[in-house]
Structure formats: structure tokens, C-alpha cells
Design a protein around this motif. Structure first.
Motif, PDB file in Angstrom:
ATOM      1  N   GLY A   3      17.680 102.077  52.742  1.00  0.00           N
ATOM      2  CA  GLY A   3      17.021 103.347  53.025  1.00  0.00           C
ATOM      3  C   GLY A   3      15.573 103.107  53.394  1.00  0.00           C
ATOM      4  N   ALA A   4      15.147 103.747  54.443  1.00  0.00           N
ATOM      5  CA  ALA A   4      13.798 103.564  54.935  1.00  0.00           C
ATOM      6  C   ALA A   4      12.783 104.258  54.032  1.00  0.00           C
ATOM      7  N   THR A   5      11.620 103.652  53.940  1.00  0.00           N
ATOM      8  CA  THR A   5      10.534 104.189  53.132  1.00  0.00           C
ATOM      9  C   THR A   5       9.340 104.513  54.025  1.00  0.00           C
ATOM     10  N   LEU A   6       8.370 105.190  53.448  1.00  0.00           N
ATOM     11  CA  LEU A   6       7.128 105.456  54.171  1.00  0.00           C
ATOM     12  C   LEU A   6       6.494 104.147  54.612  1.00  0.00           C
ATOM     13  N   GLN A   7       6.497 103.147  53.754  1.00  0.00           N
ATOM     14  CA  GLN A   7       5.898 101.853  54.117  1.00  0.00           C
ATOM     15  C   GLN A   7       6.639 101.214  55.285  1.00  0.00           C
ATOM     16  N   ASP A   8       7.968 101.346  55.333  1.00  0.00           N
ATOM     17  CA  ASP A   8       8.730 100.829  56.471  1.00  0.00           C
ATOM     18  C   ASP A   8       8.245 101.474  57.771  1.00  0.00           C
ATOM     19  N   ALA A   9       8.029 102.786  57.725  1.00  0.00           N
ATOM     20  CA  ALA A   9       7.561 103.504  58.908  1.00  0.00           C
ATOM     21  C   ALA A   9       6.170 103.043  59.308  1.00  0.00           C
ATOM     22  N   VAL A  10       5.269 102.945  58.353  1.00  0.00           N
ATOM     23  CA  VAL A  10       3.896 102.517  58.627  1.00  0.00           C
ATOM     24  C   VAL A  10       3.886 101.103  59.202  1.00  0.00           C
ATOM     25  N   ASP A  11       4.767 100.251  58.711  1.00  0.00           N
ATOM     26  CA  ASP A  11       4.844  98.870  59.208  1.00  0.00           C
ATOM     27  C   ASP A  11       5.219  98.790  60.683  1.00  0.00           C
ATOM     28  N   LEU A  12       5.831  99.836  61.227  1.00  0.00           N
ATOM     29  CA  LEU A  12       6.218  99.846  62.640  1.00  0.00           C
ATOM     30  C   LEU A  12       5.062 100.226  63.571  1.00  0.00           C
ATOM     31  N   ILE A  13       3.954 100.693  63.019  1.00  0.00           N
ATOM     32  CA  ILE A  13       2.809 101.084  63.839  1.00  0.00           C
ATOM     33  C   ILE A  13       2.032  99.818  64.209  1.00  0.00           C
ATOM     34  N   THR A  38       5.972 117.108  57.133  1.00  0.00           N
ATOM     35  CA  THR A  38       6.663 118.240  56.510  1.00  0.00           C
ATOM     36  C   THR A  38       8.143 118.277  56.877  1.00  0.00           C
ATOM     37  N   GLY A  39       8.489 117.715  58.031  1.00  0.00           N
ATOM     38  CA  GLY A  39       9.891 117.672  58.442  1.00  0.00           C
ATOM     39  C   GLY A  39      10.687 116.569  57.772  1.00  0.00           C
ATOM     40  N   GLY A  40      10.008 115.695  57.040  1.00  0.00           N
ATOM     41  CA  GLY A  40      10.675 114.606  56.334  1.00  0.00           C
ATOM     42  C   GLY A  40      10.684 113.306  57.114  1.00  0.00           C
ATOM     43  N   LEU A  41      10.840 112.253  56.398  1.00  0.00           N
ATOM     44  CA  LEU A  41      10.919 110.913  56.958  1.00  0.00           C
ATOM     45  C   LEU A  41      12.182 110.791  57.799  1.00  0.00           C
ATOM     46  N   ARG A  42      12.083 110.223  58.970  1.00  0.00           N
ATOM     47  CA  ARG A  42      13.249 110.072  59.850  1.00  0.00           C
ATOM     48  C   ARG A  42      13.845 108.677  59.641  1.00  0.00           C
ATOM     49  N   ALA A  43      14.518 108.527  58.522  1.00  0.00           N
ATOM     50  CA  ALA A  43      15.046 107.233  58.097  1.00  0.00           C
ATOM     51  C   ALA A  43      15.969 106.606  59.133  1.00  0.00           C
ATOM     52  N   GLY A  44      16.807 107.401  59.772  1.00  0.00           N
ATOM     53  CA  GLY A  44      17.722 106.858  60.777  1.00  0.00           C
ATOM     54  C   GLY A  44      16.975 106.233  61.942  1.00  0.00           C
ATOM     55  N   THR A  45      15.916 106.864  62.379  1.00  0.00           N
ATOM     56  CA  THR A  45      15.107 106.328  63.477  1.00  0.00           C
ATOM     57  C   THR A  45      14.399 105.054  63.038  1.00  0.00           C
ATOM     58  N   ILE A  46      13.827 105.067  61.854  1.00  0.00           N
ATOM     59  CA  ILE A  46      13.131 103.885  61.333  1.00  0.00           C
ATOM     60  C   ILE A  46      14.088 102.713  61.247  1.00  0.00           C
ATOM     61  N   GLU A  47      15.270 102.935  60.698  1.00  0.00           N
ATOM     62  CA  GLU A  47      16.257 101.863  60.561  1.00  0.00           C
ATOM     63  C   GLU A  47      16.740 101.379  61.924  1.00  0.00           C
ATOM     64  N   ARG A  48      16.899 102.288  62.893  1.00  0.00           N
ATOM     65  CA  ARG A  48      17.311 101.897  64.245  1.00  0.00           C
ATOM     66  C   ARG A  48      16.265 100.978  64.872  1.00  0.00           C
ATOM     67  N   VAL A  49      15.001 101.319  64.736  1.00  0.00           N
ATOM     68  CA  VAL A  49      13.931 100.500  65.315  1.00  0.00           C
ATOM     69  C   VAL A  49      13.856  99.155  64.601  1.00  0.00           C
ATOM     70  N   LEU A  87       4.451 108.582  65.528  1.00  0.00           N
ATOM     71  CA  LEU A  87       4.406 109.144  64.177  1.00  0.00           C
ATOM     72  C   LEU A  87       5.402 110.289  64.038  1.00  0.00           C
ATOM     73  N   ASP A  88       5.492 111.137  65.062  1.00  0.00           N
ATOM     74  CA  ASP A  88       6.477 112.230  65.034  1.00  0.00           C
ATOM     75  C   ASP A  88       7.898 111.690  64.941  1.00  0.00           C
ATOM     76  N   GLU A  89       8.200 110.679  65.737  1.00  0.00           N
ATOM     77  CA  GLU A  89       9.550 110.098  65.744  1.00  0.00           C
ATOM     78  C   GLU A  89       9.914 109.478  64.395  1.00  0.00           C
ATOM     79  N   LEU A  90       8.915 108.931  63.702  1.00  0.00           N
ATOM     80  CA  LEU A  90       9.159 108.291  62.410  1.00  0.00           C
ATOM     81  C   LEU A  90       9.123 109.270  61.249  1.00  0.00           C
ATOM     82  N   GLY A  91       8.583 110.450  61.487  1.00  0.00           N
ATOM     83  CA  GLY A  91       8.490 111.447  60.426  1.00  0.00           C
ATOM     84  C   GLY A  91       7.319 111.214  59.491  1.00  0.00           C
TER      85      GLY A  91
END
Length: 102
Positions: A3-13, A38-49, A87-91
Motif C-alpha cells: 500500500g502506498a504511503t505519503l512518503q512513497d508519493a513524495v519520493d516520486l517528486i 482532501t481527495g485522498g492519496l491515489r495509491a493505485g497511481t503511486i503504485e503504478r508509477v 501532485l494532483d495525480e498522486l493525491g
């Protein structure tokens, strides 16, 4: 993946984009951090990337691309994704906090 985390998303920047965001915050006398939008973390997108990056890791042509160009390949509909769209794509979103002086 667990499961993707906020840190996983930040690491993609890309680092250069972090620098741009920090410079923008600094110009407003603020510090910056990242939070789940506010829309929530987009875990599926993060994991896909993450998977896409892992699959291309041994590809010399891929490694020759900048981090931004690599992300462009992950999000072809943008014809060049920038940090606000990423950032929008990652949530995630930036949070600017006023700097305090003591």
C-alpha cells in the motif's frame, strides 16, 4: 506492494521540483511540507508509477532521461507533466506554514 504511503508519493517528486516548491515557499516567508490532499492519496497511481520505474531500472535509455522526462512517460496524456499536476495525480498537496522567528 503493501500500500502506498505519503512518503512513497513524495519520493516520486524529482529533487529539482522539490527545490522549486521550497523556493516558492521561501519567497513567501514560509516553510513547506506535503500532506494528503482532501481527495485522498491515489495509491493505485503511486503504485503504478513505482512499478513502471522498477520495470525500467535496467534500461540505459530510461536512465539517461531526467526525472521529469521519466514522469512524462508515466503520464503521457499531459504531454509534459509539471509538479502541480503530478501532485494532483498522486493525491498530495503542499502545505505552506509561516516561518517564525524567535
Amino acid at each position: 506492494m503493501a500500500g502506498a504511503t505519503l512518503q512513497d508519493a513524495v519520493d516520486l517528486i524529482p529533487e529539482a521540483w522539490h527545490d522549486d516548491i521550497a523556493a516558492d515557499a521561501e519567497s513567501q516567508d514560509c516553510d513547506v511540507c506535503y500532506a494528503v490532499s482532501t481527495g485522498g492519496l491515489r495509491a493505485g497511481t503511486i503504485e503504478r508509477v513505482q512499478r513502471y520505474f522498477a520495470e525500467r531500472e535496467a534500461d540505459a535509455d530510461w536512465q539517461a532521461l531526467s526525472q521529469g522526462q521519466q514522469l512524462d512517460e508515466c503520464f503521457p496524456a499531459y504531454c509534459g507533466i509539471g509538479w502541480p499536476d503530478l501532485l494532483d495525480e498522486l493525491g498530495i498537496t503542499t502545505v505552506y506554514a509561516t516561518q517564525t522567528t524567535h
